[in-house]
Scaffold this motif. Structure first.
Motif, PDB file in Angstrom:
ATOM      1  N   MET A  76       0.478  -4.586   0.220  1.00 31.40           N
ATOM      2  CA  MET A  76      -0.075  -3.229   0.248  1.00 31.40           C
ATOM      3  C   MET A  76      -1.512  -3.254   0.756  1.00 31.40           C
ATOM      4  SD  MET A  76       1.493  -1.720  -3.317  1.00 31.40           S
ATOM      5  CE  MET A  76       0.296  -0.443  -3.447  1.00 31.40           C
ATOM      6  N   ILE A  77      -2.304  -4.207   0.273  1.00 28.92           N
ATOM      7  CA  ILE A  77      -3.694  -4.330   0.720  1.00 28.92           C
ATOM      8  C   ILE A  77      -3.739  -4.625   2.211  1.00 28.92           C
ATOM      9  CG2 ILE A  77      -5.789  -5.742   0.545  1.00 28.92           C
ATOM     10  CD1 ILE A  77      -4.964  -6.164  -2.463  1.00 28.92           C
ATOM     11  N   PHE A  78      -2.931  -5.586   2.654  1.00 30.15           N
ATOM     12  CA  PHE A  78      -2.929  -5.960   4.064  1.00 30.15           C
ATOM     13  C   PHE A  78      -2.557  -4.781   4.954  1.00 30.15           C
ATOM     14  CE2 PHE A  78      -0.600  -7.408   7.819  1.00 30.15           C
ATOM     15  CZ  PHE A  78      -1.604  -8.112   8.455  1.00 30.15           C
ATOM     16  N   VAL A  79      -1.517  -4.049   4.589  1.00 32.86           N
ATOM     17  CA  VAL A  79      -1.083  -2.902   5.395  1.00 32.86           C
ATOM     18  C   VAL A  79      -2.165  -1.829   5.427  1.00 32.86           C
ATOM     19  CG1 VAL A  79       0.571  -0.981   5.439  1.00 32.86           C
ATOM     20  CG2 VAL A  79       1.387  -3.319   5.139  1.00 32.86           C
ATOM     21  N   MET A  80      -2.784  -1.558   4.269  1.00 28.18           N
ATOM     22  CA  MET A  80      -3.826  -0.534   4.220  1.00 28.18           C
ATOM     23  C   MET A  80      -5.038  -0.922   5.056  1.00 28.18           C
ATOM     24  SD  MET A  80      -3.590   0.535   0.216  1.00 28.18           S
ATOM     25  CE  MET A  80      -4.770   1.865   0.275  1.00 28.18           C
ATOM     26  N   VAL A  81      -5.372  -2.202   5.078  1.00 35.52           N
ATOM     27  CA  VAL A  81      -6.519  -2.671   5.858  1.00 35.52           C
ATOM     28  C   VAL A  81      -6.166  -2.737   7.336  1.00 35.52           C
ATOM     29  CG1 VAL A  81      -7.973  -4.689   6.296  1.00 35.52           C
ATOM     30  CG2 VAL A  81      -7.616  -3.908   3.963  1.00 35.52           C
ATOM     31  N   PHE A  82      -5.026  -3.358   7.644  1.00 35.52           N
ATOM     32  CA  PHE A  82      -4.662  -3.606   9.040  1.00 35.52           C
ATOM     33  C   PHE A  82      -4.481  -2.315   9.834  1.00 35.52           C
ATOM     34  CE2 PHE A  82      -1.701  -4.597  12.480  1.00 35.52           C
ATOM     35  CZ  PHE A  82      -2.383  -5.642  13.085  1.00 35.52           C
ATOM     36  N   PHE A  83      -3.816  -1.338   9.263  1.00 38.47           N
ATOM     37  CA  PHE A  83      -3.540  -0.110  10.000  1.00 38.47           C
ATOM     38  C   PHE A  83      -4.688   0.892   9.967  1.00 38.47           C
ATOM     39  CE2 PHE A  83       0.773  -1.739   9.334  1.00 38.47           C
ATOM     40  CZ  PHE A  83       1.166  -1.813  10.652  1.00 38.47           C
ATOM     41  N   SER A  84      -5.773   0.565   9.277  1.00 37.04           N
ATOM     42  CA  SER A  84      -6.950   1.443   9.242  1.00 37.04           C
ATOM     43  C   SER A  84      -8.152   0.807   9.913  1.00 37.04           C
ATOM     44  CB  SER A  84      -7.318   1.762   7.790  1.00 37.04           C
ATOM     45  OG  SER A  84      -6.255   2.365   7.129  1.00 37.04           O
ATOM     46  N   ARG A  85      -8.004  -0.361  10.478  1.00 39.95           N
ATOM     47  CA  ARG A  85      -9.142  -1.140  10.955  1.00 39.95           C
ATOM     48  C   ARG A  85      -9.857  -0.527  12.143  1.00 39.95           C
ATOM     49  NH1 ARG A  85      -4.756  -3.141  13.391  1.00 39.95           N
ATOM     50  NH2 ARG A  85      -4.953  -4.013  15.479  1.00 39.95           N
ATOM     51  N   LYS A  86      -9.202   0.298  12.954  1.00 38.96           N
ATOM     52  CA  LYS A  86      -9.830   0.826  14.170  1.00 38.96           C
ATOM     53  C   LYS A  86     -10.357   2.247  14.006  1.00 38.96           C
ATOM     54  CE  LYS A  86      -7.508  -2.186  17.375  1.00 38.96           C
ATOM     55  NZ  LYS A  86      -6.748  -2.331  18.581  1.00 38.96           N
ATOM     56  N   ARG A  87     -10.260   2.787  12.811  1.00 35.20           N
ATOM     57  CA  ARG A  87     -10.796   4.128  12.569  1.00 35.20           C
ATOM     58  C   ARG A  87     -12.311   4.064  12.423  1.00 35.20           C
ATOM     59  NH1 ARG A  87      -6.692   6.208   7.944  1.00 35.20           N
ATOM     60  NH2 ARG A  87      -4.786   5.948   9.143  1.00 35.20           N
ATOM     61  N   ASP A  88     -12.974   5.119  12.908  1.00 41.15           N
ATOM     62  CA  ASP A  88     -14.428   5.182  12.759  1.00 41.15           C
ATOM     63  C   ASP A  88     -14.832   5.365  11.306  1.00 41.15           C
ATOM     64  OD1 ASP A  88     -14.918   4.819  15.435  1.00 41.15           O
ATOM     65  OD2 ASP A  88     -14.932   6.960  15.881  1.00 41.15           O
ATOM     66  N   GLU A  89     -14.027   6.122  10.579  1.00 41.06           N
ATOM     67  CA  GLU A  89     -14.284   6.324   9.165  1.00 41.06           C
ATOM     68  C   GLU A  89     -12.957   6.472   8.438  1.00 41.06           C
ATOM     69  OE1 GLU A  89     -17.358   8.786   6.371  1.00 41.06           O
ATOM     70  OE2 GLU A  89     -17.670   8.607   8.511  1.00 41.06           O
ATOM     71  N   VAL A  90     -12.870   5.877   7.255  1.00 44.42           N
ATOM     72  CA  VAL A  90     -11.643   5.876   6.461  1.00 44.42           C
ATOM     73  C   VAL A  90     -11.830   6.833   5.288  1.00 44.42           C
ATOM     74  CG1 VAL A  90     -10.100   4.400   5.100  1.00 44.42           C
ATOM     75  CG2 VAL A  90     -11.196   3.494   7.139  1.00 44.42           C
ATOM     76  N   ASN A  91     -10.761   7.478   4.885  1.00 43.45           N
ATOM     77  CA  ASN A  91     -10.778   8.359   3.731  1.00 43.45           C
ATOM     78  C   ASN A  91     -11.299   7.600   2.505  1.00 43.45           C
ATOM     79  OD1 ASN A  91      -9.678   9.529   1.226  1.00 43.45           O
ATOM     80  ND2 ASN A  91      -8.783  11.023   2.632  1.00 43.45           N
ATOM     81  N   ARG A  92     -12.136   8.240   1.732  1.00 44.24           N
ATOM     82  CA  ARG A  92     -12.755   7.611   0.565  1.00 44.24           C
ATOM     83  C   ARG A  92     -11.714   7.099  -0.438  1.00 44.24           C
ATOM     84  NH1 ARG A  92     -17.853   8.086  -1.849  1.00 44.24           N
ATOM     85  NH2 ARG A  92     -17.839   7.862  -4.098  1.00 44.24           N
ATOM     86  N   GLY A  93     -10.692   7.888  -0.710  1.00 39.68           N
ATOM     87  CA  GLY A  93      -9.647   7.480  -1.648  1.00 39.68           C
ATOM     88  C   GLY A  93      -8.883   6.261  -1.153  1.00 39.68           C
ATOM     89  N   HIS A  94      -8.594   6.243   0.147  1.00 38.19           N
ATOM     90  CA  HIS A  94      -7.904   5.104   0.766  1.00 38.19           C
ATOM     91  C   HIS A  94      -8.744   3.840   0.605  1.00 38.19           C
ATOM     92  CE1 HIS A  94      -5.281   3.277   3.905  1.00 38.19           C
ATOM     93  NE2 HIS A  94      -6.393   2.623   4.221  1.00 38.19           N
ATOM     94  N   PHE A  95     -10.022   3.961   0.875  1.00 40.36           N
ATOM     95  CA  PHE A  95     -10.926   2.821   0.790  1.00 40.36           C
ATOM     96  C   PHE A  95     -11.040   2.319  -0.645  1.00 40.36           C
ATOM     97  CE2 PHE A  95     -15.019   0.676   0.732  1.00 40.36           C
ATOM     98  CZ  PHE A  95     -14.939  -0.083   1.882  1.00 40.36           C
ATOM     99  N   LEU A  96     -11.204   3.239  -1.595  1.00 37.00           N
ATOM    100  CA  LEU A  96     -11.310   2.846  -2.999  1.00 37.00           C
ATOM    101  C   LEU A  96     -10.000   2.252  -3.506  1.00 37.00           C
ATOM    102  CD1 LEU A  96     -13.477   5.751  -4.432  1.00 37.00           C
ATOM    103  CD2 LEU A  96     -14.181   3.405  -3.888  1.00 37.00           C
ATOM    104  N   ALA A  97      -8.866   2.699  -2.950  1.00 35.67           N
ATOM    105  CA  ALA A  97      -7.574   2.118  -3.320  1.00 35.67           C
ATOM    106  C   ALA A  97      -7.496   0.663  -2.879  1.00 35.67           C
ATOM    107  CB  ALA A  97      -6.435   2.921  -2.713  1.00 35.67           C
TER     108      ALA A  97
END
Length: 113
Positions: A76-97
């Motif tokens: 879950m951590i890997f998927v959340m990190v890998f698929f969000s890596r190219k965004r300029d900014e990530v949702n706060r809840g996603h990041f805290l998760a």
């Protein structure tokens, strides 16, 4: 085999440090995004965790349920990190998760006997 297990454990701890340290550093900057340390930490954690789950010891392997829970959390951590890596900014809840799941994964490793 004990030397291999210790090397994998050392790498696993480095991955944890990269993942959590990268998340804390990024959170403190104010611009919440996935940095390279977080990506590499997630990759290292997953790879070394799979290596550590191999039966390298004589009768002292962790419970299969514990390994399953840790694998699900790591994926879950890997998927959340890998698929969000190219965004300029990530949702706060996603990041805290991501940070919360990282801490939960460490808690499972330490407290589940």
């Amino acid at each position: 085999m004990e030397a291999l297990r210790l090397i994998l454990l050392y790498g696993h701890l480095i991955g944890f440090a990269l993942l959590l340290g990268g998340a804390i550093a990024q959170y403190l900057t104010g611009k919440i995004r996935i940095n390279a340390a977080m990506l590499w930490g997630a990759v290292i954690q997953l790879a070394t965790g799979i290596g550590l789950s191999a039966p390298l010891r004589d009768g002292d392997e962790p419970a299969p349920a514990k390994l399953g829970v840790k694998l699900v959390l790591a994926l879950m951590i890997f998927v959340m990190v890998f698929f969000s890596r190219k965004r300029d900014e990530v949702n706060r809840g996603h990041f805290l998760a991501i940070a919360g799941l990282t801490l939960a994964n460490a808690a499972v490793a330490v407290f589940w006997r």
